[in-house]
Scaffold this active site. Structure first.
Site, PDB file in Angstrom:
ATOM      1  N   GLU A   1       2.935  -1.882   1.058  1.00 53.17           N
ATOM      2  CA  GLU A   1       3.678  -0.619   1.044  1.00 53.17           C
ATOM      3  C   GLU A   1       3.172   0.355  -0.014  1.00 53.17           C
ATOM      4  OE1 GLU A   1       8.253   1.139   1.110  1.00 53.17           O
ATOM      5  OE2 GLU A   1       7.918  -1.016   0.932  1.00 53.17           O
TER       6      GLU A   1
ATOM      7  N   LYS B   1      10.805   0.219   6.453  1.00 53.62           N
ATOM      8  CA  LYS B   1      12.153  -0.285   6.745  1.00 53.62           C
ATOM      9  C   LYS B   1      12.146  -0.783   8.164  1.00 53.62           C
ATOM     10  CE  LYS B   1      14.931  -0.517   3.425  1.00 53.62           C
ATOM     11  NZ  LYS B   1      14.337  -1.733   2.928  1.00 53.62           N
TER      12      LYS B   1
END
Length: 420
Positions: free
Chosen positions: A221, A239
């Site tokens: 990420e 997410k």
């Protein structure tokens, strides 16, 4: 003021092999990408000429020091950003560790060449590190145990409490984590964990050792990139997660299920909106744009749902200002961010480096990862002890058992690297 770098182009070598040759040097550093679209560059270095460890508060002011303008690597702990919401808590890791590297190797995976970089020193120093490269091989599992700090039932209870808080209108989402601890066997060290993760390389993999502390990260990420010349800011919040399956048909079905999931899209969109708001505090008015929404990104053990938000920084914004306005990352806190961090503190002890950020500043560009899939190590005499966490974003319709299973999927690669 940092001097302009001098560079020398060199033939390709594998960055992990070079890092293995430097693993015992002071400040050993390896920022190892997978060579994919988001990970064109890897970096290896050692022997920083300046190191700062800030125990608590005021840490980002160090980044405003002109001596830390270039060739800098830093780790900003999650708790440094959460403290305004949580109040003082017993620190488990310094707020900031910062090191300046006069010599560095940059590995261009696309061009298959290496740049030896010297900032105020001859680039031949970095070039000489290539001669130290070794084929490290695969070490035995370095840990003897991988123990949860609390039983799974405690995590399920925490999820249920957050769902109840959401139903009462206290917040919309919170990322709640569980932790595991253990120690390495005699003679093993954190770099062995890095080697065992090599087959599962991610865009923002990292090993960094400063003194008696080290981290190993296999993070996919991106928190932030910031180009001071163009002013472009980019963030890619994650997410939404599904485990991978060895059966290609089932694996594709899991990815399709993630892509179509209304729950995961809603969770992702909440964090996209949060990050838009965070970036707006540092951006030219009207410049914040969602470039990509709800992309499924396959990784070795999981599929993730990822979105991309970009903006143009105001002329007065530097790296420290941008981090100050946006840290900690929205994807690992929740919405509203301040309230989510308060709720996280109800259910978790301080996180330390996990879900903080590891960042690199070079040539006017900031790249900062989110420290998920990350283990923190501290040396206690001859033994390295570790702690690692995995979390899940809790929303109104979260099921505690499913969220527990998601944390297991997310920690799988690190567990296997440590235990086999």
């Amino acid at each position: 003021m940092s001097p302009a770098p001098a560079t020398r182009r060199l033939p390709w070598r594998e960055p992990l092999a070079v890092a293995a040759g430097l693993r015992d040097r002071d400040g050993a550093l390896a920022l190892l990408s997978d060579g994919g679209p988001l990970g064109r560059w890897s970096f290896v270095a050692a022997d920083p000429d300046r190191v700062v460890v800030e125990p608590v508060e005021g840490a980002l002011d160090r980044l405003r020091d002109p001596d830390f303008a270039d060739g800098v690597v830093g780790l900003l702990a999650y708790d440094a950003g959460a403290r305004p919401a949580t109040g003082p808590r017993e620190p488990v890791w310094p707020d900031l560790i910062l090191a300046r590297y006069p010599s560095m190797l940059a590995f261009d995976h696309e061009a298959r060449e290496v740049l030896a970089i010297g900032r105020g020193v001859d680039p031949a120093i970095a070039a000489g590190w290539l001669d130290l490269a070794v084929e490290p091989g695969l070490p035995d599992p370095p840990a003897s145990a991988f123990m949860p700090e609390a039983p799974g039932a405690a995590y399920e209870a925490a999820v249920a409490d957050v769902v109840a808080r959401i139903a009462s209108g206290e917040l919309f989402q919170a990322n709640i984590a569980r932790a595991w601890t253990g120690e390495l066997k005699a003679g093993a060290d954190p770099f062995d964990v890095m080697l065992r993760l090599a087959g599962r390389a991610s865009a923002y993999g990292a090993f960094w050792r400063i003194g008696d502390r080290a981290i190993v990260s296999n993070s996919p990420e991106l928190f932030l990139t910031f180009d001071a010349l163009s002013g472009r800011i980019e963030t890619r919040p994650i997410k939404g997660t599904r485990p991978r399956d060895p059966d290609p048909v089932r694996d594709a079905a899991l990815a399709a299920d993630l892509q179509a999931s209304a729950k995961d899209r809603a969770e992702n969109l909440m964090i996209v909106d949060l990050m838009r708001n965070d970036l707006a505090r540092a951006a030219v008015t009207g410049s914040v744009v969602v470039e990509r929404l709800f992309e499924v990104e396959p990784l070795p053990t999981v599929h993730h749902l990822v979105s991309t938000v970009v903006a143009r920084a105001r002329p007065d914004i530097g790296a420290a200002d941008l981090l100050e306005e946006t840290f900690p990352p929205g994807s690992i806190t929740g919405a509203p961010k301040h309230q989510a961090m308060k709720v996280i503190a109800v259910h978790e002890p301080p996180r330390g480096p996990w879900c903080g950020s590891l960042f690199h500043i070079a040539d006017g560009r900031l790249t900062a990862s989110v420290l998920i899939r990350t283990a923190a190590f501290e040396r206690d005499g001859e033994v390295w002890r570790f702690r690692t966490l995995a979390g899940a974003g809790i929303v109104a319709d979260s099921d505690p058992a499913s969220e527990l299973a998601e944390t297991d999927a997310k920690i799988r690669a690190l567990r296997e690297a440590l235990l086999g």
